[in-house]
Design an enzyme around this catalytic site. Structure first.
Site, mmCIF file in Angstrom:
data_model
loop_
_atom_site.group_PDB
_atom_site.id
_atom_site.type_symbol
_atom_site.label_atom_id
_atom_site.label_comp_id
_atom_site.label_asym_id
_atom_site.label_seq_id
_atom_site.Cartn_x
_atom_site.Cartn_y
_atom_site.Cartn_z
ATOM 1 C CG ASP A 131 -1.968 -1.069 1.303
ATOM 2 O OD1 ASP A 131 -2.276 -1.917 0.262
ATOM 3 O OD2 ASP A 131 -2.652 -1.138 2.275
ATOM 4 N NE ARG A 181 -3.344 -1.961 -4.460
ATOM 5 C CZ ARG A 181 -2.989 -1.864 -3.270
ATOM 6 N NH1 ARG A 181 -3.181 -0.908 -2.393
ATOM 7 N NH2 ARG A 181 -2.787 -3.194 -2.609
HETATM 8 P P1 FDA Z 1 -14.131 8.754 -5.738
HETATM 9 O O1 FDA Z 1 -13.714 8.888 -4.254
HETATM 10 O O2 FDA Z 1 -14.256 9.811 -6.575
HETATM 11 O O3 FDA Z 1 -15.630 7.837 -5.513
HETATM 12 C C1 FDA Z 1 -16.197 7.628 -6.715
HETATM 13 C C2 FDA Z 1 -17.541 6.728 -6.398
HETATM 14 O O4 FDA Z 1 -17.307 5.289 -5.892
HETATM 15 C C3 FDA Z 1 -18.308 7.293 -5.242
HETATM 16 O O5 FDA Z 1 -19.178 8.332 -5.939
HETATM 17 C C4 FDA Z 1 -19.034 6.428 -4.636
HETATM 18 O O6 FDA Z 1 -20.042 6.087 -5.556
HETATM 19 C C5 FDA Z 1 -17.974 5.455 -4.828
HETATM 20 N N1 FDA Z 1 -17.310 5.411 -3.495
HETATM 21 C C6 FDA Z 1 -16.056 5.688 -3.391
HETATM 22 N N2 FDA Z 1 -15.485 5.369 -1.952
HETATM 23 C C7 FDA Z 1 -16.587 5.083 -1.314
HETATM 24 C C8 FDA Z 1 -16.811 4.518 0.019
HETATM 25 N N3 FDA Z 1 -16.071 4.726 0.782
HETATM 26 N N4 FDA Z 1 -18.007 4.023 0.401
HETATM 27 C C9 FDA Z 1 -19.115 4.032 -0.588
HETATM 28 N N5 FDA Z 1 -18.933 4.474 -1.640
HETATM 29 C C10 FDA Z 1 -18.055 4.739 -2.226
HETATM 30 N N6 FDA Z 1 -5.466 4.876 -1.268
HETATM 31 C C11 FDA Z 1 -4.116 5.060 -0.915
HETATM 32 O O7 FDA Z 1 -3.933 6.204 -0.331
HETATM 33 N N7 FDA Z 1 -3.233 4.053 -1.002
HETATM 34 C C12 FDA Z 1 -3.509 2.958 -1.101
HETATM 35 O O8 FDA Z 1 -2.562 1.969 -0.845
HETATM 36 C C13 FDA Z 1 -4.613 2.630 -1.561
HETATM 37 N N8 FDA Z 1 -4.962 1.137 -1.703
HETATM 38 C C14 FDA Z 1 -6.344 1.110 -2.297
HETATM 39 C C15 FDA Z 1 -6.869 -0.175 -2.972
HETATM 40 C C16 FDA Z 1 -8.005 -0.494 -3.654
HETATM 41 C C17 FDA Z 1 -8.231 -1.772 -4.328
HETATM 42 C C18 FDA Z 1 -8.952 0.873 -3.806
HETATM 43 C C19 FDA Z 1 -10.022 0.552 -4.677
HETATM 44 C C20 FDA Z 1 -8.571 2.046 -3.258
HETATM 45 C C21 FDA Z 1 -7.451 2.118 -2.501
HETATM 46 N N9 FDA Z 1 -6.985 3.608 -2.052
HETATM 47 C C22 FDA Z 1 -5.651 3.589 -1.469
HETATM 48 C C23 FDA Z 1 -7.980 4.497 -1.661
HETATM 49 C C24 FDA Z 1 -8.174 5.491 -2.819
HETATM 50 O O9 FDA Z 1 -7.052 6.132 -2.803
HETATM 51 C C25 FDA Z 1 -9.524 6.217 -2.780
HETATM 52 O O10 FDA Z 1 -9.343 7.021 -1.492
HETATM 53 C C26 FDA Z 1 -10.761 5.495 -2.763
HETATM 54 O O11 FDA Z 1 -10.588 4.342 -3.646
HETATM 55 C C27 FDA Z 1 -11.782 6.261 -3.260
HETATM 56 O O12 FDA Z 1 -11.695 6.777 -4.507
HETATM 57 P P2 FDA Z 1 -12.367 6.269 -5.685
HETATM 58 O O13 FDA Z 1 -11.387 6.087 -6.903
HETATM 59 O O14 FDA Z 1 -13.363 5.263 -5.670
HETATM 60 O O15 FDA Z 1 -13.181 7.564 -6.343
#
Ligand code: FDA
Length: 314
Positions: A131, A181
């Site tokens: 991570d 990732r």
């Molecule tokens: P965004 O936040 O724009 O959300 C898009 C849509 O997704 C939202 O409108 C909602 O519908 C849905 N959504 C997103 N988060 C949600 C939640 N918590 N609950 C419900 N719905 C939600 N970060 C980091 O700093 N270091 C890391 O190592 C990792 N590792 C990691 C692994 C994996 C597999 C994922 C998917 C994410 C991470 N992250 C991470 C977290 C990442 O940085 C980010 O904070 C979250 O994925 C939320 O961002 P989205 O890309 O989903 O888009």
């Protein structure tokens, strides 16, 4: 952004986090994002995901240990996780956090423990992922990742689209031919080093996804598109089609319990989908980050706590 900052502020308040920590598992709301408190819980959840055609990455929650004994205990736990994946014939890997291995106080110890975990995984023909934590750790994480990947060739790394530096970091990572990732970034970072506006983070995410996919076409990266954002997913699918990439040249990743509708859609589209499966007793900081990403999540926590106030547990 206001709500997000408010939740980051709340997560520093012991009275709030200990209330959530006390009630979250008992009343079920933490189970939405956390597979359970034990490795057995996480393995059961993973078996269910396997039946649905997902691969998994197990994550033992916890961060910032402060003694060598605690760092070694984390190493033992990660090694046990790899062995349990093997014993249960589960496709997938483990995700590790370097601050759980002592990065805050002894970088050499941290690197040697990460090497040991990667070595065990390599013996079993398995991979690990690292991570990416807050920006204070980015340089050290890149260095340790590089050393581990050079030695064992079975490591992947998360990188964050909100950091200005990330495109340059990708150029450094390309020769390592690793799984990368791509995430937006989950920590609160200053405007000096990180993009603040969501639309700008999204634009950079798309740009970096294209860099990764073009690298995948040359064999430089295995891109792992880790997001629940439909616009990012649409961009990724366009790039996969434009570059005519085969399913084994990339994957999608999502978090346990989040946007299960999209998870199903990606899987049904014939793409590899890896689910990040967190478990452990120290789930509160992780849970607060998930709340900060989606204010709607706060309502179901508040509803659950309010319901308990009206119907206190005996
Ligand atoms: P965004 O936040 O724009 O959300 C898009 C849509 O997704 C939202 O409108 C909602 O519908 C849905 N959504 C997103 N988060 C949600 C939640 N918590 N609950 C419900 N719905 C939600 N970060 C980091 O700093 N270091 C890391 O190592 C990792 N590792 C990691 C692994 C994996 C597999 C994922 C998917 C994410 C991470 N992250 C991470 C977290 C990442 O940085 C980010 O904070 C979250 O994925 C939320 O961002 P989205 O890309 O989903 O888009």
């Amino acid at each position: 952004m206001l709500v997000r900052n408010f939740i980051f502020w709340l997560s520093g308040k012991k009275s709030v986090t200990s209330l959530i920590a006390r009630r979250g598992m008992k009343h079920g709301f933490a189970r939405r994002f956390v597979a359970g408190e034990s490795l057995g819980d996480a393995i059961s959840a993973s078996q269910e995901l396997r039946r649905a055609g997902r691969t998994i990455s197990l994550n033992h929650l916890g961060e910032n240990v402060s003694t060598p004994e605690a760092a070694r205990a984390s190493r033992d736990s990660y090694v046990e996780m790899v062995r349990e994946l093997e014993a249960n014939h589960l496709q997938g890997n483990i995700s590790i956090k370097l601050t759980q291995l002592g990065l805050d106080f002894d970088r050499a110890l941290c690197q040697s423990l990460a090497m040991e975990i990667a070595a065990t995984a390599a013996e079993l023909g398995r991979t690990i992922e690292m991570d990416m934590e807050a920006s204070a750790y980015t340089d050290a994480t890149l260095d340790i990742f590089e050393a581990v990947q050079r030695q064992h060739k079975n490591a992947g790394l998360a990188i964050q689209a909100y950091l200005f530096r990330t495109e340059k970091d990708l150029a450094r990572l390309a020769p390592l031919r690793a799984k990368i990732r791509l995430v937006k970034g989950a920590y609160r970072e200053s405007p000096q080093i990180a993009i603040q506006k969501k639309s700008d983070v999204d634009a950079n995410y798309k740009k970096l996804a294209s860099v990764l996919f073009e690298g995948a076409a040359r064999g430089d990266f295995l891109p792992a598109i880790a997001t629940h954002d439909p616009a990012m997913l649409a961009h990724a699918r366009q790039e996969i089609a434009r570059l005519k990439l085969a399913p084994k040249q990339y994957e999608f990743q999502m978090i346990y319990g989040i946007r299960r509708d999209l998870q199903e859609e990606i899987h049904a589209g014939g793409h590899t989908l890896q689910i990040y499966v967190p478990f452990g007793t120290d789930w509160c900081p992780y849970f607060m980050r998930r709340l900060s990403e989606c204010p709607a999540n706060c309502w179901f926590v508040l509803r659950s706590l309010a319901a308990e106030s009206f119907h206190p547990p005996r």
